[in-house]
Enzyme design. Structure first.
Site: not given
Ligand code: NAD
Ligand code: TYD
Length: 367
Positions: A61, A84-85, A135-137, A161, A165, A307
């Site tokens: 962790d 990790a997140a 993230t851009d969020e 979330y 971040k 929401p």
């Molecule tokens: P994911 O949920 O697929 O993977 C997260 C990983 O972190 C998993 O392997 C999980 O086991 C590990 N993890 C969670 N809690 C942990 C802890 N306490 N200690 C150690 N490991 C832990 O996420 P992702 O989509 O691969 O995102 C990775 C990073 O990129 C995140 O920081 C996320 O905020 C950022 N990000 C994601 C996106 C996207 O579109 N998915 C876009 C921009 C930024």
């Molecule tokens: P998501 O993949 O959860 O990424 P994020 O919320 O981080 O952008 O969702 C992408 C977009 O799709 C978001 O506007 C929410 C929407 N969405 C649906 O309309 N239906 C779904 O079942 C999911 C998971 C997401």
């Protein structure tokens, strides 16, 4: 000079793609993956490098500060890349605590460990780097005519979330200004590609079509996301590690905005085409009646909106383009086809994460 990377969350979607990218490009480097293997972490994502001497997997962790200190010290880590997140907005709405724990407290724990070993003990301090993946969020939501997010766009996170971040981004910045830790941060748009957990929109739609299940569209489906192929995110982080200025943040994106409903219709069309061109798919996926009939879009179902749903995200990548020479390699047309093909070819991967057999394996392996 070769590097030793500590990659947190390296068994997750983007982290694993990054590790595979990195070891493919820099085989002389060593990568230590630290991952808690939550529901989103999957060692299968690292199968291609699991027997490589260049990769060490540590099940643990990020909140375990003594463990992280020992890893940085003993493995002679010079570069920490922090993925990790907890990453799913919908889960953050129903259970925000885990997001605060991992994304805020966990990031702070990592920063404390990095400061202790690199700055206080001066071990491997030369050229050390803490790269934070954000993230851009964090910038909140845009109206239809608003300019895309720049690095100086004020933070306005709207979900637990994105708020967690944003908090972690501020902590990273503070550890540079207060203690002199060498930090960089990237704020990336929505990623897609292989190993994407099927709770997120694109893999959810692909797998639901294969099961002939409803494709849930939140609200009116006109929310906009800016999609980037996951390897192009890895390429952006690589450039930041190589050329990025310390204490700078870089927005990573490919100028690729799509309304959710349009992306779902696009995937439906590609899936209809795949079934029409390959008769073997109907045999492999007998449940996929709508796709077999060339009518996957009949599964589209409008459901209650999320929401606080952010209306639009868009990244302005000018700074990364100009300073780092960043350009995505994949177009959306090629990236989405590659992704669909990957899911069609890797049925055992998504079935294992969906039917719980992967969790059972983890429990047997790690207790
Ligand atoms: P994911 O949920 O697929 O993977 C997260 C990983 O972190 C998993 O392997 C999980 O086991 C590990 N993890 C969670 N809690 C942990 C802890 N306490 N200690 C150690 N490991 C832990 O996420 P992702 O989509 O691969 O995102 C990775 C990073 O990129 C995140 O920081 C996320 O905020 C950022 N990000 C994601 C996106 C996207 O579109 N998915 C876009 C921009 C930024
Ligand atoms: P998501 O993949 O959860 O990424 P994020 O919320 O981080 O952008 O969702 C992408 C977009 O799709 C978001 O506007 C929410 C929407 N969405 C649906 O309309 N239906 C779904 O079942 C999911 C998971 C997401």
């Amino acid at each position: 000079m070769s590097k030793v990377l500590l990659v947190t969350g390296g068994a997750g979607f983007i982290g694993a793609n990054f590790v595979l990218y990195w070891l493919g490009k820099y085989p002389q480097d060593r990568v230590v993956v630290l991952d808690a293997l939550t529901y989103a972490g999957n060692l299968d994502n690292l199968a291609a490098v699991k027997d490589s001497d260049a990769m060490t997997f540590v099940h643990g962790d990020i909140c375990d500060q003594p463990l992280v200190e020992a890893l940085i010290r003993d493995q002679k880590v010079d570069t920490l890349v922090h993925f990790a997140a907890e990453s799913h907005v919908d889960r953050s709405i129903t259970g925000p605590d885990a997001f605060i724990e991992t994304n805020v407290i966990g990031t702070h724990s990592l920063l404390k460990a990095a400061k202790k070993v690199w700055l206080d003990e001066e071990a491997n301090v030369e050229g050390h780097r803490f790269h934070h993946v954000s993230t851009d969020e964090v910038y909140g939501t845009l109206g239809p005519e608003d300019p895309a997010f720049r690095e100086d766009t004020p933070y306005a996170p709207n979900s637990p979330y994105s708020a967690s971040k944003a908090a972690s981004d501020h902590l990273v910045r503070a550890y540079h200004h207060t203690y002199g830790l060498n930090v960089t941060t990237s704020n990336c748009s929505n990623n897609y590609g292989p190993f994407h957990f099927p709770e997120k929109l694109i893999p959810l739609v692909i797998t639901n079509i294969l099961f002939d299940r409803a494709l849930p569209i939140y609200g009116d489906g006109k929310q906009i996301r800016d999609w980037l192929y996951v390897e192009d995110h890895a390429r952006g982080i690589d450039l930041i590690l190589e050329k990025g200025r310390i204490d700078e943040t870089y927005n990573i994106g490919g100028i690729n905005e799509w309304a959710n409903i349009d992306i779902v219709k696009l995937i439906c069309g590609l899936m209809n085409e795949a079934f029409a061109n390959d008769s073997g798919l109907a045999e492999r996926f007998p449940e996929a009646s709508a796709a077999q009939a060339g009518n996957a879009e009949s599964l589209i179902t409008y459901v209650k909106d999320r929401p606080g749903h952010d209306r639009r995200y868009a990244i302005d990548p000018t700074k990364a383009n100009n300073e780092l020479g960043y350009q995505p390699a994949e177009t959306f047309e090629t990236g989405i086809r590659r992704t669909l093909q990957w899911y069609l070819e890797n049925e055992s991967w998504w079935r294992a994460v969906m039917d719980g057999s992967y969790r059972q394996w983890i429990e047997k392996q790690y207790g």
